[in-house]
Design a protein around this motif. Structure first.
Motif, PDB file in Angstrom:
ATOM      1  N   THR A   1       8.553  -5.841  -2.724  1.00  0.00           N
ATOM      2  CA  THR A   1       7.310  -6.548  -2.966  1.00  0.00           C
ATOM      3  C   THR A   1       6.440  -5.658  -3.837  1.00  0.00           C
ATOM      4  N   ALA A   2       6.091  -6.133  -5.044  1.00  0.00           N
ATOM      5  CA  ALA A   2       5.299  -5.318  -5.950  1.00  0.00           C
ATOM      6  C   ALA A   2       3.810  -5.468  -5.672  1.00  0.00           C
ATOM      7  N   ASN A   3       3.354  -6.711  -5.437  1.00  0.00           N
ATOM      8  CA  ASN A   3       1.936  -6.983  -5.283  1.00  0.00           C
ATOM      9  C   ASN A   3       1.559  -7.182  -3.824  1.00  0.00           C
ATOM     10  N   CYS A   4       0.244  -7.218  -3.572  1.00  0.00           N
ATOM     11  CA  CYS A   4      -0.245  -7.454  -2.221  1.00  0.00           C
ATOM     12  C   CYS A   4       0.232  -8.815  -1.720  1.00  0.00           C
ATOM     13  N   PRO A   5       0.804  -8.910  -0.534  1.00  0.00           N
ATOM     14  CA  PRO A   5       1.300 -10.188  -0.027  1.00  0.00           C
ATOM     15  C   PRO A   5       0.193 -11.164   0.341  1.00  0.00           C
ATOM     16  N   SER A   6      -1.064 -10.697   0.384  1.00  0.00           N
ATOM     17  CA  SER A   6      -2.173 -11.563   0.752  1.00  0.00           C
ATOM     18  C   SER A   6      -2.910 -12.112  -0.462  1.00  0.00           C
ATOM     19  N   CYS A   7      -3.290 -11.227  -1.397  1.00  0.00           N
ATOM     20  CA  CYS A   7      -4.087 -11.672  -2.551  1.00  0.00           C
ATOM     21  C   CYS A   7      -3.340 -11.561  -3.868  1.00  0.00           C
ATOM     22  N   ASP A   8      -2.113 -11.037  -3.843  1.00  0.00           N
ATOM     23  CA  ASP A   8      -1.244 -10.898  -5.012  1.00  0.00           C
ATOM     24  C   ASP A   8      -1.765  -9.882  -6.020  1.00  0.00           C
ATOM     25  N   SER A   9      -2.705  -9.047  -5.611  1.00  0.00           N
ATOM     26  CA  SER A   9      -3.218  -8.028  -6.524  1.00  0.00           C
ATOM     27  C   SER A   9      -2.182  -6.921  -6.710  1.00  0.00           C
ATOM     28  N   ASP A  10      -2.128  -6.369  -7.924  1.00  0.00           N
ATOM     29  CA  ASP A  10      -1.246  -5.229  -8.169  1.00  0.00           C
ATOM     30  C   ASP A  10      -2.029  -3.918  -8.129  1.00  0.00           C
ATOM     31  N   ARG A  11      -3.295  -3.977  -7.742  1.00  0.00           N
ATOM     32  CA  ARG A  11      -4.120  -2.778  -7.597  1.00  0.00           C
ATOM     33  C   ARG A  11      -3.907  -2.238  -6.187  1.00  0.00           C
ATOM     34  N   ARG A  12      -3.186  -1.138  -6.082  1.00  0.00           N
ATOM     35  CA  ARG A  12      -2.842  -0.634  -4.761  1.00  0.00           C
ATOM     36  C   ARG A  12      -2.806   0.879  -4.753  1.00  0.00           C
ATOM     37  N   LYS A  13      -2.925   1.427  -3.564  1.00  0.00           N
ATOM     38  CA  LYS A  13      -2.919   2.874  -3.368  1.00  0.00           C
ATOM     39  C   LYS A  13      -1.788   3.233  -2.419  1.00  0.00           C
ATOM     40  N   LEU A  14      -0.971   4.207  -2.801  1.00  0.00           N
ATOM     41  CA  LEU A  14       0.133   4.641  -1.948  1.00  0.00           C
ATOM     42  C   LEU A  14      -0.397   5.523  -0.828  1.00  0.00           C
ATOM     43  N   LEU A  15      -0.064   5.154   0.414  1.00  0.00           N
ATOM     44  CA  LEU A  15      -0.500   5.923   1.580  1.00  0.00           C
ATOM     45  C   LEU A  15       0.597   6.814   2.140  1.00  0.00           C
ATOM     46  N   GLY A  16       1.830   6.622   1.677  1.00  0.00           N
ATOM     47  CA  GLY A  16       2.908   7.492   2.108  1.00  0.00           C
ATOM     48  C   GLY A  16       4.152   6.764   2.551  1.00  0.00           C
ATOM     49  N   PRO A  17       5.270   7.491   2.686  1.00  0.00           N
ATOM     50  CA  PRO A  17       6.527   6.887   3.150  1.00  0.00           C
ATOM     51  C   PRO A  17       6.490   6.627   4.653  1.00  0.00           C
ATOM     52  N   ILE A  18       7.064   5.508   5.069  1.00  0.00           N
ATOM     53  CA  ILE A  18       7.152   5.161   6.484  1.00  0.00           C
ATOM     54  C   ILE A  18       8.499   5.638   7.022  1.00  0.00           C
ATOM     55  N   PRO A  19       8.533   6.379   8.124  1.00  0.00           N
ATOM     56  CA  PRO A  19       9.822   6.822   8.689  1.00  0.00           C
ATOM     57  C   PRO A  19      10.716   5.640   9.044  1.00  0.00           C
ATOM     58  N   ALA A  20      12.002   5.852   9.030  1.00  0.00           N
ATOM     59  CA  ALA A  20      12.968   4.812   9.389  1.00  0.00           C
ATOM     60  C   ALA A  20      12.814   4.427  10.850  1.00  0.00           C
ATOM     61  N   ALA A  21      13.053   3.145  11.138  1.00  0.00           N
ATOM     62  CA  ALA A  21      13.000   2.642  12.516  1.00  0.00           C
ATOM     63  C   ALA A  21      14.402   2.598  13.095  1.00  0.00           C
ATOM     64  N   VAL A  22      14.545   2.973  14.347  1.00  0.00           N
ATOM     65  CA  VAL A  22      15.848   2.951  15.012  1.00  0.00           C
ATOM     66  C   VAL A  22      15.868   1.965  16.180  1.00  0.00           C
ATOM     67  N   GLU A  23      14.773   1.204  16.318  1.00  0.00           N
ATOM     68  CA  GLU A  23      14.715   0.123  17.302  1.00  0.00           C
ATOM     69  C   GLU A  23      14.048  -1.074  16.653  1.00  0.00           C
ATOM     70  N   PHE A  24      14.391  -2.256  17.149  1.00  0.00           N
ATOM     71  CA  PHE A  24      13.735  -3.478  16.696  1.00  0.00           C
ATOM     72  C   PHE A  24      13.583  -4.391  17.893  1.00  0.00           C
ATOM     73  N   ALA A  25      12.345  -4.721  18.230  1.00  0.00           N
ATOM     74  CA  ALA A  25      12.061  -5.585  19.388  1.00  0.00           C
ATOM     75  C   ALA A  25      12.746  -5.070  20.644  1.00  0.00           C
ATOM     76  N   GLY A  26      12.718  -3.758  20.820  1.00  0.00           N
ATOM     77  CA  GLY A  26      13.266  -3.162  22.029  1.00  0.00           C
ATOM     78  C   GLY A  26      14.754  -2.934  22.026  1.00  0.00           C
TER      79      GLY A  26
END
Length: 304
Positions: A8-33
């Motif tokens: 996803t390149a743009n904001c999923p809510s307003c479709d803006s391409d003006r964005r700031k990177l906050l960092g990488p999200i660690p991998a998840a090893v569980e989903f819904a328990g």
């Protein structure tokens, strides 16, 4: 096999391409328990247009639906007395009427408000939906698209920890508005990116690591989105998910500040203790249940 992710390149809510990177999200090893092969976390972004935080890339809807349906029905169970959001919601609801709970799980919230309400639910996990039905909840669908089949139907709609699970929160907000009768109430509870824990931890916040969490809201986003969907923000209440005295809150805060300052130390301590079930979890943040990092917003559908 690790699920593929959709970019996803743009904001999923307003479709803006003006964005700031906050960092990488660690991998998840569980989903819904349920344990899963590591799911890449992608990157956490902040939209500079509407203030929404969001994950990109993220899993596709088909992949998410499959994972939800294989999750355990007990994944989100919490003792009734510990549900601060439910208590706040009950105080905001009218005395009776027709109510829909989005992501009703096993129907415990609807069961707790009593039979003065005509109770309906939407739940993606089939096992949880079956249990909700057995408790008297009328299941109208297993997907939020079921809202379109119920225009102007409900006096109240509740969504506890739900909006962060959708790729387009503005579309869901609009669908909820359309399903409310004029003057009806929509109550949404979710994480608050304006809170200190989110601003401190950013992409390493445990709330962001959950692969099922795609977007992250704040009161500013709700204020702006309300005007686009025929809703009025009546009130916003910030709350802690868990109670605890000053000592416990201070200890939780200290642990997370230490995690930010010296993550290697937390990882080393976990390795020494040997209580981490997966290598990926060595780098996870310390849980912060007493943090003031959630909010509950009450919307009202505009009267015509």
């Amino acid at each position: 096999m690790t699920p593929r992710q959709a970019s996803t390149a743009n904001c999923p809510s307003c479709d803006s391409d003006r964005r700031k990177l906050l960092g990488p999200i660690p991998a998840a090893v569980e989903f819904a328990g349920t344990p899963v092969d590591p799911i890449p976390g992608g990157q956490l972004w902040q939209c500079l247009g509407c203030s929404l935080w969001y994950r990109a890339p993220s899993l596709s809807k088909a992949q998410l639906d499959k994972l939800y349906d294989t999750g355990t029905a007990e994944a989100w169970e919490t003792p009734l007395e510990e549900r601060v959001d439910w208590s706040l919601a009950k105080s905001a609801l009218p005395e009776s009427g027709k109510i829909l709970d989005l992501g009703c799980y096993d129907g415990r919230f609807l069961e707790s408000i009593g039979e003065r309400w005509d109770r309906y639910g939407i739940e993606v996990n089939r096992a949880a939906a079956t249990r909700a039905g057995e408790s008297g909840v009328k299941i109208v669908g297993h997907d939020f698209t079921a809202l379109a089949d119920n225009p102007a139907s409900f006096d109240a709609i509740t969504a506890f920890d739900i909006f962060e699970h959708v790729s387009d929160p503005l579309a869901l907000l609009h669908a909820c508005s359309e399903s409310l009768r004029p003057g009806g109430k929509l109550i949404v509870a979710t994480g608050n990116t304006d809170s200190f824990p989110f601003r401190l931890l950013k992409s390493r916040n445990a709330y962001c690591i959950c692969a099922e969490h795609l977007v992250f809201l704040n009161p500013s986003w709700c204020d702006a989105a309300a005007g686009k969907t025929g809703l009025i923000v009546e009130s916003i209440v910030r709350y802690r998910r868990a109670t605890g005295g000053p000592a416990r809150r201070a200890l939780d805060s200290l642990k997370n500040v230490l995690f930010i300052a010296a993550p290697w130390l937390i990882s080393s301590l976990r390795r020494i203790r040997g209580k981490v079930s997966h290598e990926e979890k060595l780098g996870y943040p310390v849980l912060w249940p007493t943090a003031m990092d959630h909010f509950l917003v009450q919307f009202t559908r505009e009267t015509e």
